[in-house]
Design a protein around this motif. Structure first.
Motif, short mmCIF file in Angstrom:
data_model
loop_
_atom_site.label_atom_id
_atom_site.label_comp_id
_atom_site.label_asym_id
_atom_site.label_seq_id
_atom_site.Cartn_x
_atom_site.Cartn_y
_atom_site.Cartn_z
N GLN A 89 9.77 19.18 -34.09
CA GLN A 89 10.75 18.14 -34.41
C GLN A 89 11.47 17.65 -33.16
OE1 GLN A 89 12.80 20.83 -37.26
NE2 GLN A 89 12.68 19.09 -38.68
N LEU A 90 11.54 18.50 -32.14
CA LEU A 90 12.11 18.15 -30.86
C LEU A 90 11.15 18.58 -29.76
CD1 LEU A 90 15.83 19.34 -31.32
CD2 LEU A 90 15.02 16.96 -31.33
N VAL A 91 11.24 17.92 -28.62
CA VAL A 91 10.49 18.34 -27.43
C VAL A 91 11.46 18.37 -26.26
CG1 VAL A 91 8.27 17.46 -28.23
CG2 VAL A 91 9.79 15.97 -26.93
N ALA A 146 14.77 15.80 -27.23
CA ALA A 146 14.74 14.55 -27.99
C ALA A 146 13.59 14.64 -28.99
CB ALA A 146 14.55 13.35 -27.06
N SER A 147 13.58 13.75 -29.96
CA SER A 147 12.51 13.78 -30.95
C SER A 147 11.30 13.01 -30.43
CB SER A 147 12.99 13.14 -32.26
OG SER A 147 13.13 11.74 -32.10
N PRO A 148 10.09 13.45 -30.79
CA PRO A 148 8.88 12.71 -30.37
C PRO A 148 8.89 11.24 -30.77
CG PRO A 148 8.29 14.89 -31.18
CD PRO A 148 9.74 14.70 -31.48
N PRO A 149 9.34 10.88 -32.01
CA PRO A 149 9.36 9.44 -32.34
C PRO A 149 10.31 8.64 -31.44
CG PRO A 149 9.45 10.76 -34.33
CD PRO A 149 9.62 11.71 -33.20
N TYR A 150 11.45 9.22 -31.07
CA TYR A 150 12.37 8.51 -30.19
C TYR A 150 11.72 8.26 -28.83
CZ TYR A 150 16.39 7.45 -27.24
OH TYR A 150 17.25 6.86 -26.34
N LEU A 151 11.08 9.28 -28.28
CA LEU A 151 10.45 9.13 -26.97
C LEU A 151 9.24 8.20 -27.05
CD1 LEU A 151 10.64 12.83 -25.71
CD2 LEU A 151 12.14 10.92 -25.10
N ALA A 152 8.53 8.22 -28.18
CA ALA A 152 7.39 7.31 -28.33
C ALA A 152 7.86 5.86 -28.33
CB ALA A 152 6.64 7.63 -29.62
N ALA A 153 9.02 5.61 -28.92
CA ALA A 153 9.54 4.24 -28.99
C ALA A 153 10.23 3.81 -27.70
CB ALA A 153 10.52 4.13 -30.16
N GLN A 154 10.92 4.74 -27.03
CA GLN A 154 11.75 4.39 -25.88
C GLN A 154 11.12 4.75 -24.54
OE1 GLN A 154 14.57 2.69 -26.35
NE2 GLN A 154 14.19 2.77 -28.57
N GLY A 155 10.08 5.59 -24.56
CA GLY A 155 9.54 6.10 -23.31
C GLY A 155 10.15 7.45 -23.00
N THR A 156 9.63 8.11 -21.97
CA THR A 156 10.09 9.45 -21.59
C THR A 156 10.67 9.40 -20.18
OG1 THR A 156 8.41 10.52 -22.96
CG2 THR A 156 9.42 11.85 -21.22
N ASN A 177 30.06 19.89 -31.97
CA ASN A 177 29.24 20.88 -32.65
C ASN A 177 27.77 20.68 -32.31
OD1 ASN A 177 27.52 21.45 -35.42
ND2 ASN A 177 28.97 23.06 -34.92
N GLY A 178 27.14 21.74 -31.81
CA GLY A 178 25.76 21.64 -31.37
C GLY A 178 24.77 21.39 -32.49
N ASP A 179 24.99 21.97 -33.67
CA ASP A 179 24.06 21.76 -34.77
C ASP A 179 24.04 20.31 -35.22
OD1 ASP A 179 22.63 24.21 -35.90
OD2 ASP A 179 24.61 25.01 -35.52
N LEU A 180 25.21 19.67 -35.24
CA LEU A 180 25.27 18.26 -35.59
C LEU A 180 24.49 17.43 -34.58
CD1 LEU A 180 26.33 15.83 -37.19
CD2 LEU A 180 28.41 15.94 -35.81
N LEU A 181 24.70 17.69 -33.28
CA LEU A 181 23.99 16.94 -32.25
C LEU A 181 22.48 17.19 -32.32
CD1 LEU A 181 26.41 17.44 -29.23
CD2 LEU A 181 26.15 15.40 -30.65
N ALA A 182 22.09 18.43 -32.64
CA ALA A 182 20.66 18.73 -32.77
C ALA A 182 20.05 17.91 -33.91
CB ALA A 182 20.47 20.22 -33.03
N GLN A 183 20.76 17.81 -35.02
CA GLN A 183 20.22 17.03 -36.15
C GLN A 183 20.16 15.54 -35.81
OE1 GLN A 183 18.93 18.43 -39.08
NE2 GLN A 183 18.11 16.35 -39.11
N LEU A 184 21.14 15.04 -35.07
CA LEU A 184 21.09 13.64 -34.63
C LEU A 184 19.90 13.40 -33.71
CD1 LEU A 184 24.89 12.95 -33.95
CD2 LEU A 184 23.48 11.92 -35.75
N ALA A 185 19.63 14.38 -32.83
CA ALA A 185 18.46 14.25 -31.96
C ALA A 185 17.17 14.25 -32.78
CB ALA A 185 18.45 15.38 -30.94
N ILE A 186 17.09 15.12 -33.78
CA ILE A 186 15.92 15.14 -34.66
C ILE A 186 15.76 13.80 -35.38
CG2 ILE A 186 15.00 16.17 -36.79
CD1 ILE A 186 16.24 18.85 -35.83
N ALA A 231 15.80 26.09 -31.03
CA ALA A 231 14.54 26.83 -30.89
C ALA A 231 13.58 26.55 -32.05
CB ALA A 231 14.82 28.33 -30.80
N GLN A 232 14.08 26.56 -33.29
CA GLN A 232 13.21 26.33 -34.44
C GLN A 232 12.67 24.90 -34.45
OE1 GLN A 232 15.50 27.48 -37.91
NE2 GLN A 232 14.84 29.61 -37.75
N ALA A 233 13.54 23.94 -34.09
CA ALA A 233 13.09 22.55 -34.07
C ALA A 233 12.05 22.32 -32.98
CB ALA A 233 14.30 21.63 -33.86
N LEU A 234 12.19 23.00 -31.84
CA LEU A 234 11.18 22.90 -30.79
C LEU A 234 9.85 23.50 -31.25
CD1 LEU A 234 13.35 23.88 -27.68
CD2 LEU A 234 12.23 21.67 -28.05
#
Length: 299
Positions: A253-255, A168-178, A223-232, A246-249
């Protein structure tokens, strides 16, 4: 084009029942196929195909001609292939099906290096994240990322496991919790990898503990790339192959979420039609792909 090549084109149209289908199978343009068949009909003085807007079918004359020329052409092609194989040479067309993300991220370098070593072999690559019936659709090889093979009509060969991670993206987790445990996932939007409207099932385990979560959220896609971008973009948590994210991690951009929990193993696997013996061009490409993935581009 020689007469043998013209007959080969005629037989491809008869088999595919389509000028466009024959062109795809042969790596030619539809216009070239149409022109060669028309020239053959003119030379023979008969109509070989009935053409409608819906389909192409053999005439009675075409049926007779196909029955007479099919076996000799096949025998000649097999003889030529046998001679090349006896010298360790590969040639001809390989039709390959592969997933979209793997195809875009991994296969360009595979194809370029393979072409440099085997210039007489052509690869026709079709990328799709939907299941492809390689027997029905006449592929020589399918590259798949999936769970244990269940298709009993094909031959398969496992290459390597493909690790997956929840992200998930850090901003999403910051807003929603982990989430701290899989049971917490019900409070979060989850991005589902699915080929239809039914959401994905995530089966997580840690030691003797097991938990199943239905990944329901605003989006599902195949498609995994689409889902990855939505997560970002902060749209939720996704379960994806590590090579996609891997690159986003690395870029932050993702954790990873719930890193102590694992998911069922999936594999990079090669599937073949039920050959009695793999054609040399197919086995050569398979071996080259496997070495590349293991030594050059580990997943």
């Amino acid at each position: 084009m020689g007469e043998l090549e013209t007959i080969r084109v005629f037989l491809a149209v008869a088999e595919q029942r389509s000028f466009a289908g024959a062109a795809r199978a042969l790596g030619m343009t539809p216009a070239s196929v149409t022109r060669m068949v028309a020239a053959l009909e003119e030379r023979l003085g008969v109509q070989l195909f009935k053409r409608t807007t819906r389909q192409v079918s053999l005439t009675s004359a075409g049926t007779i001609y196909s029955a007479r020329v099919g076996q000799p052409v096949t025998a000649l092609a097999e003889a030529a292939e046998a001679v090349r194989e006896s010298q360790g040479l590969t040639s001809g067309l390989i039709r390959v099906s592969a997933p979209m993300s793997l195809g875009i991220r991994v296969l360009p370098s595979v194809l370029s290096q393979f072409a440099a070593l085997h210039p007489q072999t052509r690869v026709a690559l079709t990328l799709s994240d939907s299941f492809v019936d390689i027997v029905e659709e006449d592929f020589d090889l399918a590259i798949r990322i999936s769970g244990p093979p269940t298709d009993k009509s094909t031959i398969w060969r496992k290459i390597c496991p493909v690790p997956r991670v929840l992200v998930a993206s850090p901003p999403y987790l910051a807003a929603q919790g982990t989430p701290r445990t899989p049971g917490d996932l019900g409070e979060f939007r989850c991005l589902s990898y699915a080929n239809g409207p039914n959401p994905e099932e995530w089966r997580l385990s840690r030691g003797s503990r097991h938990h199943t979560h239905i990944a329901s959220g605003a989006f599902c896609a195949n498609n995994g790339d689409l889902l990855a971008q939505l997560a970002i973009n902060g749209e939720g948590i996704a379960l994806l192959p590590r090579f996609i994210v891997a690159q986003a991690l690395e870029a932050g951009q993702l954790v990873q979420v719930l890193p102590d929990w694992s998911v069922p193993e999936i594999w990079l696997t090669l599937f073949y039609p039920p050959y009695d013996r793999l054609p040399l061009r197919v086995s050569t490409f398979s071996d080259f792909f496997e070495v590349h993935v293991r030594e050059t581009r580990p997943l």
